[in-house]
Design a protein around this motif. Structure first.
Motif, PDB file in Angstrom:
ATOM      1  N   THR A  14      10.085 -30.874 -32.521  1.00 53.45           N
ATOM      2  CA  THR A  14       9.273 -30.009 -33.369  1.00 53.45           C
ATOM      3  C   THR A  14       7.874 -30.618 -33.472  1.00 53.45           C
ATOM      4  O   THR A  14       7.627 -31.748 -33.026  1.00 53.45           O
ATOM      5  N   ARG A  15       6.970 -29.904 -34.117  1.00 55.06           N
ATOM      6  CA  ARG A  15       5.616 -30.429 -34.303  1.00 55.06           C
ATOM      7  C   ARG A  15       5.609 -31.637 -35.234  1.00 55.06           C
ATOM      8  O   ARG A  15       4.657 -32.418 -35.233  1.00 55.06           O
ATOM      9  N   ASP A  16       6.667 -31.789 -36.028  1.00 53.06           N
ATOM     10  CA  ASP A  16       6.705 -32.859 -37.019  1.00 53.06           C
ATOM     11  C   ASP A  16       7.702 -33.966 -36.697  1.00 53.06           C
ATOM     12  O   ASP A  16       7.923 -34.858 -37.518  1.00 53.06           O
ATOM     13  N   GLY A  17       8.333 -33.901 -35.531  1.00 51.68           N
ATOM     14  CA  GLY A  17       9.301 -34.926 -35.190  1.00 51.68           C
ATOM     15  C   GLY A  17      10.446 -34.370 -34.358  1.00 51.68           C
ATOM     16  O   GLY A  17      10.292 -33.384 -33.639  1.00 51.68           O
ATOM     17  N   ILE A  18      11.601 -34.985 -34.491  1.00 56.10           N
ATOM     18  CA  ILE A  18      12.805 -34.575 -33.763  1.00 56.10           C
ATOM     19  C   ILE A  18      13.863 -34.136 -34.765  1.00 56.10           C
ATOM     20  O   ILE A  18      14.274 -34.909 -35.632  1.00 56.10           O
ATOM     21  N   ALA A  19      14.297 -32.877 -34.651  1.00 56.84           N
ATOM     22  CA  ALA A  19      15.346 -32.361 -35.524  1.00 56.84           C
ATOM     23  C   ALA A  19      16.693 -32.522 -34.831  1.00 56.84           C
ATOM     24  O   ALA A  19      16.888 -31.994 -33.725  1.00 56.84           O
ATOM     25  N   ASP A  20      17.600 -33.260 -35.452  1.00 58.35           N
ATOM     26  CA  ASP A  20      18.954 -33.321 -34.929  1.00 58.35           C
ATOM     27  C   ASP A  20      19.666 -32.016 -35.284  1.00 58.35           C
ATOM     28  O   ASP A  20      19.370 -31.380 -36.299  1.00 58.35           O
ATOM     29  N   ALA A  21      20.577 -31.591 -34.440  1.00 57.64           N
ATOM     30  CA  ALA A  21      21.215 -30.288 -34.617  1.00 57.64           C
ATOM     31  C   ALA A  21      22.579 -30.285 -33.952  1.00 57.64           C
ATOM     32  O   ALA A  21      22.912 -31.165 -33.158  1.00 57.64           O
ATOM     33  N   TYR A  22      23.354 -29.256 -34.274  1.00 59.20           N
ATOM     34  CA  TYR A  22      24.644 -29.017 -33.623  1.00 59.20           C
ATOM     35  C   TYR A  22      24.544 -27.712 -32.862  1.00 59.20           C
ATOM     36  O   TYR A  22      24.045 -26.704 -33.377  1.00 59.20           O
ATOM     37  N   ALA A 107       8.992 -25.454 -42.696  1.00 61.77           N
ATOM     38  CA  ALA A 107      10.212 -24.770 -42.252  1.00 61.77           C
ATOM     39  C   ALA A 107       9.905 -23.737 -41.181  1.00 61.77           C
ATOM     40  O   ALA A 107      10.687 -23.562 -40.233  1.00 61.77           O
ATOM     41  N   MET A 108       8.776 -23.044 -41.307  1.00 64.64           N
ATOM     42  CA  MET A 108       8.449 -22.022 -40.315  1.00 64.64           C
ATOM     43  C   MET A 108       7.860 -22.624 -39.043  1.00 64.64           C
ATOM     44  O   MET A 108       8.007 -22.056 -37.959  1.00 64.64           O
ATOM     45  N   ARG A 109       7.211 -23.793 -39.135  1.00 62.75           N
ATOM     46  CA  ARG A 109       6.865 -24.506 -37.898  1.00 62.75           C
ATOM     47  C   ARG A 109       8.138 -24.880 -37.155  1.00 62.75           C
ATOM     48  O   ARG A 109       8.234 -24.762 -35.927  1.00 62.75           O
ATOM     49  N   ASP A 110       9.126 -25.325 -37.913  1.00 65.14           N
ATOM     50  CA  ASP A 110      10.411 -25.677 -37.320  1.00 65.14           C
ATOM     51  C   ASP A 110      11.085 -24.457 -36.699  1.00 65.14           C
ATOM     52  O   ASP A 110      11.674 -24.548 -35.612  1.00 65.14           O
ATOM     53  N   ALA A 111      11.018 -23.321 -37.401  1.00 69.30           N
ATOM     54  CA  ALA A 111      11.661 -22.110 -36.884  1.00 69.30           C
ATOM     55  C   ALA A 111      11.113 -21.750 -35.513  1.00 69.30           C
ATOM     56  O   ALA A 111      11.861 -21.323 -34.623  1.00 69.30           O
ATOM     57  N   THR A 112       9.807 -21.928 -35.332  1.00 65.61           N
ATOM     58  CA  THR A 112       9.206 -21.675 -34.026  1.00 65.61           C
ATOM     59  C   THR A 112       9.846 -22.558 -32.964  1.00 65.61           C
ATOM     60  O   THR A 112      10.201 -22.099 -31.869  1.00 65.61           O
TER      61      THR A 112
END
Length: 252
Positions: A14-22, A107-112
């Motif tokens: 993401t623009r702000d880092g790395i989002a861990d996910a499943y 949150a919406m930057r992340d959604a992108t």
């Protein structure tokens, strides 16, 4: 016959880092429609992974990001196997530092990033996605539908919190941008989503011409879909699955 699924941990830039996910998807070679599943405040944990697996078995590629990744990888706090806030009120307090790292703008930057990742994946059909969210995630689902109207075909929220508050950035204020079809399953015993907010949400969506349906689940508490909590209702949860799969089946 139940479709076999494959689940794995993934990292989303993401623009702000790395989002861990499943990520969970049908164990087939064919691509499937994408679904973004937003967590509740308790976060990415075995129960949410099981929900993603059930949705994937119905024919979807399901991504469940840890939206608190700015605070740390999941689990961001230590959780008991069975969550009962009435007996362990300190759990809610322990989540506040993580929750404060997530702003509507972030949150919406992340959604992108999440939607970009899903579209680019060879597992998906590349078309508009479905979004579903739980508790705080319902607000994220609504906000995502309003922020990315060309990329979200269907969005749902269950036992959502503060969907139509008096706040200047309440998610219902994006109603006039939404093109997706929406469904909301409201808990009738929910201090975070009182009747006046349910009515305000419906009024805003109706005025904007958004195709939507909101239902109040009688006897259901905030968090009713979460089987690892004291708020769980098996009956309300099955009703939620029926509504969600009907929405996605028609729109995706």
């Amino acid at each position: 016959m139940t479709t076999a699924v494959h689940g794995a941990s993934v990292d989303i830039p993401t623009r702000d880092g790395i989002a861990d996910a499943y990520l969970s998807h049908p164990d087939t070679r064919a691509p499937h429609p994408a679904v973004l599943l937003y967590m509740d405040a308790f976060g990415l944990r075995p129960h949410l992974k099981a929900m993603a697996d059930r949705l994937a078995a119905a024919g979807y590629v399901v991504l469940v990001p840890n939206v608190f990744y700015r605070h740390g990888r999941a689990p961001v706090v230590e959780l008991p196997e069975f969550i009962n806030p009435a007996e362990r009120p300190e759990i809610i307090g322990s989540l506040q530092p993580a929750a404060r790292t997530l702003t509507p703008e972030g949150a919406m930057r992340d959604a992108t990033a999440y939607l970009d990742w899903l579209v680019a994946s060879p597992l998906t059909t590349g078309g508009p996605a479905g979004v579903t969210g739980y508790c705080m995630g319902a607000g994220l689902a609504l906000r995502t539908a309003g922020t990315h109207p060309d990329r979200v075909a269907a969005a749902a929220g269950f036992h959502g919190a503060y969907l139509a508050s008096d706040a200047p950035d309440s998610p219902h204020l994006l109603a006039d941008r939404i093109t997706a079809e929406l469904y909301f399953g409201h808990a009738d015993q929910d201090a975070t989503n009182p009747a006046e907010q349910i009515d305000r949400l419906d009024t805003a969506l109706t005025a904007a011409g958004v195709r939507h349906r909101g239902e109040v689940y009688a006897g259901a508490r905030h968090g009713f879909t979460q089987a690892d909590t004291a708020m769980y209702s098996a009956e309300a949860t099955e009703r939620h699955w029926t509504a969600l799969l009907d929405l996605f089946g028609r729109r995706l």
